[in-house]
Design a protein around this motif. Sequence first.
Motif, PDB file in Angstrom:
ATOM      1  N   GLN A  92      19.927  93.477  34.712  1.00  0.00           N
ATOM      2  CA  GLN A  92      19.376  94.247  33.589  1.00  0.00           C
ATOM      3  C   GLN A  92      19.941  93.736  32.269  1.00  0.00           C
ATOM      4  O   GLN A  92      19.200  93.490  31.314  1.00  0.00           O
ATOM      5  N   HIS A  93      21.241  93.566  32.227  1.00  0.00           N
ATOM      6  CA  HIS A  93      21.887  93.191  30.975  1.00  0.00           C
ATOM      7  C   HIS A  93      21.534  91.765  30.537  1.00  0.00           C
ATOM      8  O   HIS A  93      21.220  91.536  29.370  1.00  0.00           O
ATOM      9  N   ARG A 146      22.849  95.847  37.667  1.00  0.00           N
ATOM     10  CA  ARG A 146      23.220  96.022  36.258  1.00  0.00           C
ATOM     11  C   ARG A 146      23.357  94.684  35.529  1.00  0.00           C
ATOM     12  O   ARG A 146      22.931  94.549  34.385  1.00  0.00           O
ATOM     13  N   LEU A 161      26.464  95.939  28.110  1.00  0.00           N
ATOM     14  CA  LEU A 161      25.223  95.452  27.502  1.00  0.00           C
ATOM     15  C   LEU A 161      25.459  94.861  26.116  1.00  0.00           C
ATOM     16  O   LEU A 161      24.945  93.794  25.797  1.00  0.00           O
ATOM     17  N   GLU A 162      26.241  95.543  25.291  1.00  0.00           N
ATOM     18  CA  GLU A 162      26.454  95.042  23.924  1.00  0.00           C
ATOM     19  C   GLU A 162      27.194  93.708  23.919  1.00  0.00           C
ATOM     20  O   GLU A 162      26.881  92.810  23.142  1.00  0.00           O
ATOM     21  N   ALA A 207      19.257  90.962  27.282  1.00  0.00           N
ATOM     22  CA  ALA A 207      19.934  90.229  26.212  1.00  0.00           C
ATOM     23  C   ALA A 207      19.228  88.921  25.861  1.00  0.00           C
ATOM     24  O   ALA A 207      19.199  88.513  24.707  1.00  0.00           O
ATOM     25  N   THR A 237      27.075  91.522  26.307  1.00  0.00           N
ATOM     26  CA  THR A 237      26.116  90.523  26.804  1.00  0.00           C
ATOM     27  C   THR A 237      25.127  90.148  25.709  1.00  0.00           C
ATOM     28  O   THR A 237      24.796  88.961  25.534  1.00  0.00           O
ATOM     29  N   ARG A 238      24.678  91.140  24.947  1.00  0.00           N
ATOM     30  CA  ARG A 238      23.748  90.867  23.838  1.00  0.00           C
ATOM     31  C   ARG A 238      24.399  89.968  22.788  1.00  0.00           C
ATOM     32  O   ARG A 238      23.781  89.015  22.308  1.00  0.00           O
TER      33      ARG A 238
END
Length: 248
Positions: A124-125, A121, A71-72, A129, A74-75
């Motif tokens: 979601q990411h 997932r 996630l991080e 993001a 991707t953000r």
Amino acid sequence: MGNGTLSGAVIVVAGAGGPAGQATVMRLAEAGATVVGADNDAERLAAAVDAARYAHGGATVVGDTVDLLDLETTRSWAERTEKEFGRVDGVVHLVGGWRGSETFTKTSLDDWDFLELLLIRTVQHTSLAFHEALQRSDRGRYVLISAAGASAPTAGNAAYAAGKAAAEAWTLALADYFRKAGGEEGPTSAAAILVVKALVHDAMRAERPNARFAGFTDVKDLAEAVAGVWERSAAEVNGQRLWLTEQP
């Protein structure tokens, strides 16, 4: 910049290296968009980027190998993309994968673990993001490519169908976010789902010359439908399943 229908738009394609991704990157570049592709396979991604640049000289097409399971990462990719290009007008989610079994009783939950990461997932990411950047755009679109099996699962496809159904539900929740953010004026950005039975491309046809691929959507037609999502108003496509195959 080009003078196509998507001139000036910045569109992210997740899963850009696969056959559907390559066709979509090509079509969006042709329409004048700046395309930012991501794939976990650097070689496939480079081929997709090069092909689109070659076909549409002057198109801005770049590729990033991004771990969409983090996630991080991707953000920070989303922030970097908006900062570099000044805006993000679309995310096309083409990260896929398939595993199935002969029967329901032979379903392996290892398949679920694998598909949950790829099919859910990553959705979601990418949505978490990019949703704020898409909301800031005057034509933001989040486009999920899904399968008819999510609405009509077969016995041997339990894990795949359930994964696709979860990804659809997540995308529809994002659509509700856009709807609420738009208030009484209606949404300015949209999340939509393009539903296919399955995809087919030239290499598949060459491998199986006698196969009919009935009801399958050619990746070029899918790419056309993706580009078409921007031709309709946000209110018209937000929260909609747009069927490219017969509805079950």
